[in-house]
Scaffold this active site. Structure first.
Site, mmCIF file in Angstrom:
data_model
loop_
_atom_site.group_PDB
_atom_site.id
_atom_site.type_symbol
_atom_site.label_atom_id
_atom_site.label_comp_id
_atom_site.label_asym_id
_atom_site.label_seq_id
_atom_site.Cartn_x
_atom_site.Cartn_y
_atom_site.Cartn_z
ATOM 1 N N ASN A 1 0.855 -1.192 0.000
ATOM 2 C CA ASN A 1 0.000 0.000 0.000
ATOM 3 C C ASN A 1 0.891 1.241 0.000
ATOM 4 O OD1 ASN A 1 -1.913 1.970 0.417
ATOM 5 N ND2 ASN A 1 -2.344 1.409 2.545
ATOM 6 N N TRP A 2 0.947 1.920 -1.152
ATOM 7 C CA TRP A 2 1.863 3.060 -1.285
ATOM 8 C C TRP A 2 1.327 4.328 -0.613
ATOM 9 C CZ3 TRP A 2 4.054 2.951 -7.006
ATOM 10 C CH2 TRP A 2 4.867 1.825 -7.144
ATOM 11 N N LYS A 3 0.056 4.319 -0.271
ATOM 12 C CA LYS A 3 -0.562 5.513 0.345
ATOM 13 C C LYS A 3 -0.279 6.749 -0.528
ATOM 14 C CE LYS A 3 -0.130 3.265 4.794
ATOM 15 N NZ LYS A 3 0.007 3.360 6.225
ATOM 16 N N HIS B 1 -9.562 1.621 5.586
ATOM 17 C CA HIS B 1 -8.243 1.740 6.226
ATOM 18 C C HIS B 1 -8.371 2.724 7.390
ATOM 19 C CE1 HIS B 1 -4.055 2.681 6.922
ATOM 20 N NE2 HIS B 1 -3.738 1.601 6.220
ATOM 21 N N GLU C 1 -6.597 5.017 8.348
ATOM 22 C CA GLU C 1 -6.293 6.409 7.991
ATOM 23 C C GLU C 1 -7.508 7.085 7.362
ATOM 24 O OE1 GLU C 1 -2.727 5.528 5.802
ATOM 25 O OE2 GLU C 1 -1.711 5.059 7.697
ATOM 26 N N GLU D 1 -5.369 -4.744 11.058
ATOM 27 C CA GLU D 1 -4.302 -3.752 11.221
ATOM 28 C C GLU D 1 -4.512 -2.974 12.516
ATOM 29 O OE1 GLU D 1 -2.325 -2.546 7.335
ATOM 30 O OE2 GLU D 1 -4.079 -1.288 7.529
ATOM 31 N N GLY E 1 2.697 2.228 10.802
ATOM 32 C CA GLY E 1 3.653 3.310 10.587
ATOM 33 C C GLY E 1 4.458 3.686 11.824
ATOM 34 N N SER F 1 3.609 -2.083 10.374
ATOM 35 C CA SER F 1 5.069 -2.116 10.545
ATOM 36 C C SER F 1 5.687 -3.468 10.182
ATOM 37 C CB SER F 1 5.459 -1.710 11.972
ATOM 38 O OG SER F 1 5.043 -0.374 12.221
HETATM 39 P P1 PGA Z 1 2.969 0.278 7.589
HETATM 40 O O1 PGA Z 1 1.505 0.532 7.001
HETATM 41 O O2 PGA Z 1 3.470 -1.007 7.011
HETATM 42 O O3 PGA Z 1 3.768 1.464 7.139
HETATM 43 O O4 PGA Z 1 2.831 0.212 9.077
HETATM 44 C C1 PGA Z 1 0.593 -0.507 6.911
HETATM 45 C C2 PGA Z 1 -0.743 -0.017 6.419
HETATM 46 O O5 PGA Z 1 -1.175 1.058 6.814
HETATM 47 O O6 PGA Z 1 -1.403 -0.688 5.616
#
Ligand code: PGA
Length: 255
Positions: free
Chosen positions: A9-11, A96, A98, A168, A174, A213
């Site tokens: 997932n490149w966000k 997600h 976020e 998650e 992150g 992470s």
């Molecule tokens: P991360 O993100 O690997 O940077 O913790 C995972 C995600 O949000 O899908």
């Protein structure tokens, strides 16, 4: 046999140059890594079409990070499920954390988007998970089950066919502090047994990924757990060498 599902997932990261370099180098380094893995990349929407074009004959699936609840019309700035399909998208991340936190998406928004994806035969990756406070209060299982329950109650258990669940924990995303594999295993097994009350086969077949992470050092320890079927990877999917290493490390573990 279920293939391990690795999603990068490149966000909100990358640009045209990054995309081209990533794909060119991926093509050079990918030898044999696909054996037991399905690989998905979710670039920012603006680059979906280019990504699709550049990977046409590659064994790599295209995913989107989000979709709108509307299919067409006066919705400035949104992207519809039909458009995603049009440019070769197969998987879509839903809910997600976020998006739940920054854009106030809730379980009901996720449900509406889920219905659309099913209608257009795209594969939803439903993100679920608790925040740190909820973890401390031991609410993890309840939160996770509730995030799935709304879909089962409204659409029936069969709607989870060809659906991915991504657990998650918000506190692990992150932060560089991943959850412990045994902790994740425990949550995944609770989710699976909840689903099995409705349908044993779906519960067995559904892919439940872990995200938060994940890196080249810890990836293997997650996949070695019985109920962890894949990984949703943010930061480490932006570093091609790490991403490839993760895939190589885990691809033969579930044989
Ligand atoms: P991360 O993100 O690997 O940077 O913790 C995972 C995600 O949000 O899908």
């Amino acid at each position: 046999m279920k293939k391990i599902l690795i999603v990068g997932n490149w966000k909100l990261n990358g640009n045209k140059k990054f995309l081209i370099n990533f794909i060119n180098n991926f093509k050079k380094k990918k030898k044999n890594i696909y054996k037991n893995c399905n690989i998905v990349i979710t670039p920012p929407s603006l680059y979906l079409d280019a990504f699709n074009y550049l990977t046409l004959n590659e064994n790599i699936n295209l995913g989107a990070q989000n979709v709108d609840v509307n299919v067409f019309g006066s919705f400035t700035g949104d992207l519809s499920v039909k458009m995603l399909k049009d440019v070769g998208v197969k998987y879509v991340i839903l809910g997600h954390s976020e998006r739940r936190i920054n854009y106030y998406e809730n379980n009901f928004t996720v449900l509406k988007k889920f219905i659309l994806l099913k209608k257009y035969n795209l594969i939803p990756i439903i993100c679920i998970g608790e925040n740190y406070d909820e973890k401390k209060k031991k609410l993890t299982n309840k939160i996770c089950i509730n995030q799935i329950k709304i879909i089962i109650k409204k659409l029936g258990i069969k709607s989870l066919n060809n659906t991915v669940i991504a657990y998650e924990p918000i506190w692990a995303i992150g932060t560089g502090k991943s959850a412990k594999p045994e902790y994740v295993q425990n949550v995944h097994s609770k989710i699976r047994s909840y689903i099995s009350k409705y349908d044993k086969l779906i519960s067995k077949n559904i892919i439940i990924q872990y995200g938060g992470s994940v890196n080249e050092k810890n990836a293997k320890s997650f996949i070695l757990q019985h109920d962890i079927d894949g990984l949703l990877i943010g930061n480490s999917s932006l570093k091609l060498n790490s991403f490839i290493k993760i895939i190589k490390e885990v691809s033969n573990l579930k044989n």
